[in-house]
Scaffold this motif. Structure first.
Motif: not given
Ligand SMILES: Nc1ncnc2c1ncn2[C@@H]1O[C@H](COP(=O)(O)OP(=O)(O)OP(=O)(O)O)[C@@H](O)[C@H]1O
Ligand SMILES: [Mg+2]
Lengths: 258, 482
Positions: B174-175, B177-179, B182-183, B186, B256, B289, B291, B293
């Motif tokens: 989840v970067p 800048s994802d949403n 989430a931002c 972070s 994550e 969020t 996610r 991978d």
């Protein structure tokens, strides 16, 4: 002989429409009555009113069950008192095991009577015994209530539940519709096995064929919300032969001659 | 006549058993959010410089974002300046070295919640990381896990003890800048759990985190990171509760999961944040969020969630099926009662060949609850022979609630097979009458029907938690029948 069910001048409506219009009916212990009548006459409505289905409003009249005012009781209390309705369209309950459901029902009724719950082993014995009478496949027990059952299996499952719950009054709503001959015999065997001096049954049907296997004490014709004719088993035969218009014509003749 | 209809209407009053407040002194930050807040949180945690920089970059980006409004949720604007971003029970300067040194009030809290932490009463076979407001108060079975090389600790501890792993994987799924949420997380995340399962290890016990919000006006911003190395397996569980309060409280988490070659992560959630009262006052705003991978071939991730709490749920646990032959699963039960709202679902992003995904969701709405399934199945152009099966069922109890389904399907590869089924059913009339007619009480009938409806999801939960989930559902539907 005492009355199990007494219905006096019953009026009932569904969503504002009056369906039962002054219905009278008395069932004594040990009796089986058949109810016949044209589509939409109010036969299922009668069953639903007795069972206490939500949305069916009694506007006048009385229903006594074993001398008690049945209309005062909640739906589940009526069931626990011994009223059983075999549904015209049995309902599917996904994810709920058929045996689990039946055991929950039996134990709810036992609790109502102040009896201890039946343990799993005793219940299984009871179930096996009843299955034999109905010639039902074991695997129906493992499946969810009525889910994926064929039409005939659903009807047989209703009678199987009846056999386990051993009600005082059973109302069978078109249990014979959609049954093949073997199933019809099995259903009749289930009903006849329960036939005894302490119980009564109301058998709603369109076909006299069922009455060859379950011989009724009385046959009623329900039309336009009331009982218009009652007679012995031979009435069903006459109806089968001549249809309901015959009754209307007869009534017409009676009217004209008077 | 029977009183069915009015009784159904009454079956909306939920009883919330976890609404107590622990009376414990906390230290923390006053409400408000600016760069100094971010610096203060990082300082509280004595974080390395790189992590502070990472947080600050997230914060700068967050300032440019606006809250998403595409979900079918009726949300009053959230005042992010009214939230306190850090609260922690005051403990000895150095974190307690062992669970025996943890404040007895905290131990008692977790005991009351049904997750005893101390040696004598621990849940057998389940290691627990207990997060209280912004910090982890302790983790059980650490030694036993360390023996097989499994790292299970609080996120803060992982930052100190295993910075290289955190740095490698943090934000890689989840970067920043994802949403929007989430931002925000972070920038201000406080604590959470960290799991690392080494190559070839099948984790010998369930790992679980129990999140508890206690302090008033405090948001919880947890961050969980799970890494499963090649051929490893782990089953992880999280549970959440909060006291009853009249204000809405904010919870914005990021989870994550990284599943490497042929690994398997099973992630289960029983979310029971305070849902608000029967008039819709109070409750947790839950923006999450999550996610996974499936980064390498043959990896598998399975999400199971039972969501009965929160005033508002915004949550879409997803799987990026990057490797070939990877598998993603999502099993969900979401219940909204009273004035609860849930907009939840999943995203299955098929990128690798022969990727498989399965989505089974059960939405139950009662009272004035609104329940939305929102899901995306994406099949990329290289995802040859991808398969998805989705089944989204909704159940309505009563007449004042709502169910909505928004399945999105994007297929860029012609060999894909995507199957979607959706049903909406109403309990109430026929099923209920059928049960009542057999002598079963209305309350038992409803829990039986609802439990049956959720069966496919419950059987994915680890045993003990399936029982808990079932009980939770019953409590959430409990009402004044009689
Ligand atoms: N829930 C309902 N809403 C509106 N009308 C209803 C409802 N239930 C029954 N009715 C109406 O009441 C009348 C009697 O219906 P009922 O089902 O009792 O007939 P029946 O004698 O059982 O017929 P059949 O032989 O076709 O089963 C019909 O006109 C039916 O449309
Ligand atoms: Mg009928």
């Amino acid at each position: 002989m005492s009355a199990i069910l007494e219905i006096k001048d019953l009026y009932a409506s569904v969503e504002g429409t009056e369906i039962l219009k002054g219905l009278n009916l008395t069932l004594n212990t040990g009796e089986i009555h058949a109810i016949m009548g044209p589509n939409g006459a109010g036969k299922s409505t009668l069953g639903n009113v007795i069972a206490g289905r939500d949305g069916y409003t009694v506007t006048a009249g009385e229903v006594l069950f074993k001398g008690k005012d049945l209309l005062q009781l909640d739906t589940e209390e009526r069931a626990c008192e011994g009223v059983f309705l075999a549904f015209q369209y049995p309902v599917e309950i996904p994810g709920v095991n058929n045996t689990y459901f039946l055991r929950a029902a039996l134990n709810a009724q036992r609790a109502y009577r102040g009896e201890a719950p039946m343990d799993a082993a005793a219940f299984l014995r009871l179930v096996r015994e009843k299955l034999k009478i109905l010639d039902l496949k074991d695997d129906l027990l493992k499946r969810a209530v009525n889910v994926g059952f064929s039409g005939g299996e659903k009807k047989r499952n209703e009678i199987f539940q009846m056999a386990v719950l051993e009600p005082t009054l059973a109302i069978l709503d078109e249990t014979d519709s959609g049954l093949d001959i073997d199933a019809l015999r099995a259903v009749a065997a289930g009903v006849n096995a329960l036939r005894d001096a302490g119980r009564a049954m109301l058998v709603i049907t369109h076909y006299q064929r069922l009455l060859d296997y379950i011989v009724p004490d009385v046959v009623h014709v329900l039309a336009d919300g009331k009982i218009v004719r009652s007679g012995g088993a031979e009435l069903a035969l006459q109806l089968e032969e001549k249809g309901y218009t015959w009754l209307q014509q007869e009534d017409q003749q009676v009217l004209e001659s008077s | 006549m029977s009183k069915q209809a009015s009784q159904i209407d009454q079956l909306v009053a939920a009883k919330y058993k976890y609404g107590f407040v622990t009376d414990i002194e906390t230290e923390g930050l006053p409400p408000g959010l600016d760069e100094s807040t971010v610096r203060a949180i990082s300082a509280f945690k004595q974080e390395p410089e790189w992590l502070l920089e990472w947080r600050l970059a997230a914060f700068q980006h967050w300032l440019t974002l606006t809250p998403p409004n595409w979900a079918k949720l009726d949300i009053l604007p959230i005042d992010f300046q009214a939230v306190s971003y850090y609260a922690a029970p005051i403990q000895d300067k150095d974190r307690p070295q062992s669970l025996d040194e943890v404040d007895p009030k905290l131990l008692e809290t977790y005991e009351k919640l049904g997750v005893p932490l101390h040696e004598r009463a621990r849940l057998a076979g389940v290691a627990v990381d207990a997060v209280f407001d912004s910090v982890s108060v302790g983790t059980t079975f650490k030694k036993e896990l360390a023996e097989v090389g499994v790292i299970f600790c609080s996120f803060s501890e992982a930052v100190q003890e295993h910075p290289e792993l955190v740095r490698q994987y943090l934000g890689s799924v989840v970067p920043v800048s994802d949403n929007f949420f989430a931002c925000l997380n972070s920038a201000v995340f406080s604590d959470g759990s960290f799991c690392y399962i080494p190559k070839g290890v099948r984790c010998p016990m369930e790992l679980s985190t129990y999140f508890r919000i206690n302090a008033a006006e405090t948001g919880q911003f947890e961050r969980t990171l799970i890494i499963a190395e090649e051929g490893s397996q782990v089953s992880y569980l999280e549970g959440c509760t909060a006291p009853m309060r009249d204000e809405n409280q904010l919870h914005a988490a990021v989870v994550e999961l990284i599943a490497l070659k042929d690994s398997y992560i099973k992630y289960s959630t029983v979310q029971n944040w305070y849902p608000g009262d029967e008039n819709g006052v109070g409750g947790i705003y839950n923006f999450v969020t999550k996610r996974a991978d499936c980064r390498e071939d043959g990896a598998k991730v399975s999400w199971t969630q039972v969501e009965t709490g929160s005033a508002l749920t915004w949550k879409y646990p997803s799987c990026v099926l990057r490797g070939d032959n990877t598998t993603g699963e999502f099993y969900s039960v979401a219940l909204t009662n009273n004035y609860q709202q849930a907009d939840t679902g999943t995203k299955m992003i098929h990128l690798g060949k022969n990727t498989r995904s399965k989505i089974i969701t059960k939405g139950i709405s009662a009272g004035h609850g609104q329940n939305t399934y929102r899901g995306l199945v994406h099949v990329g152009k290289n995802a040859t022979a991808a398969r998805n099966y989705s089944q989204c069922d909704s159940m309505l109890i009563g007449k004042t609630c709502g169910a909505h389904t928004f399945p999105y399907i994007e297929v860029k590869n012609p060999t894909a097979q995507v199957e979607h089924e959706a049903t909406t059913s109403k309990i109430g009339e026929d099923q209920l009458f059928y049960c009542l007619q057999r002598g079963i009480s209305e309350e038992d009938a409803i829990s039986m029907i609802v439990d049956g409806f959720c069966k496919e999801v419950f059987r994915e939960l680890p045993m003990e938690f399936a029982v808990e989930a079932k009980a939770l559902l019953e409590i959430s539907l409990e009402g004044a029948v009689g």
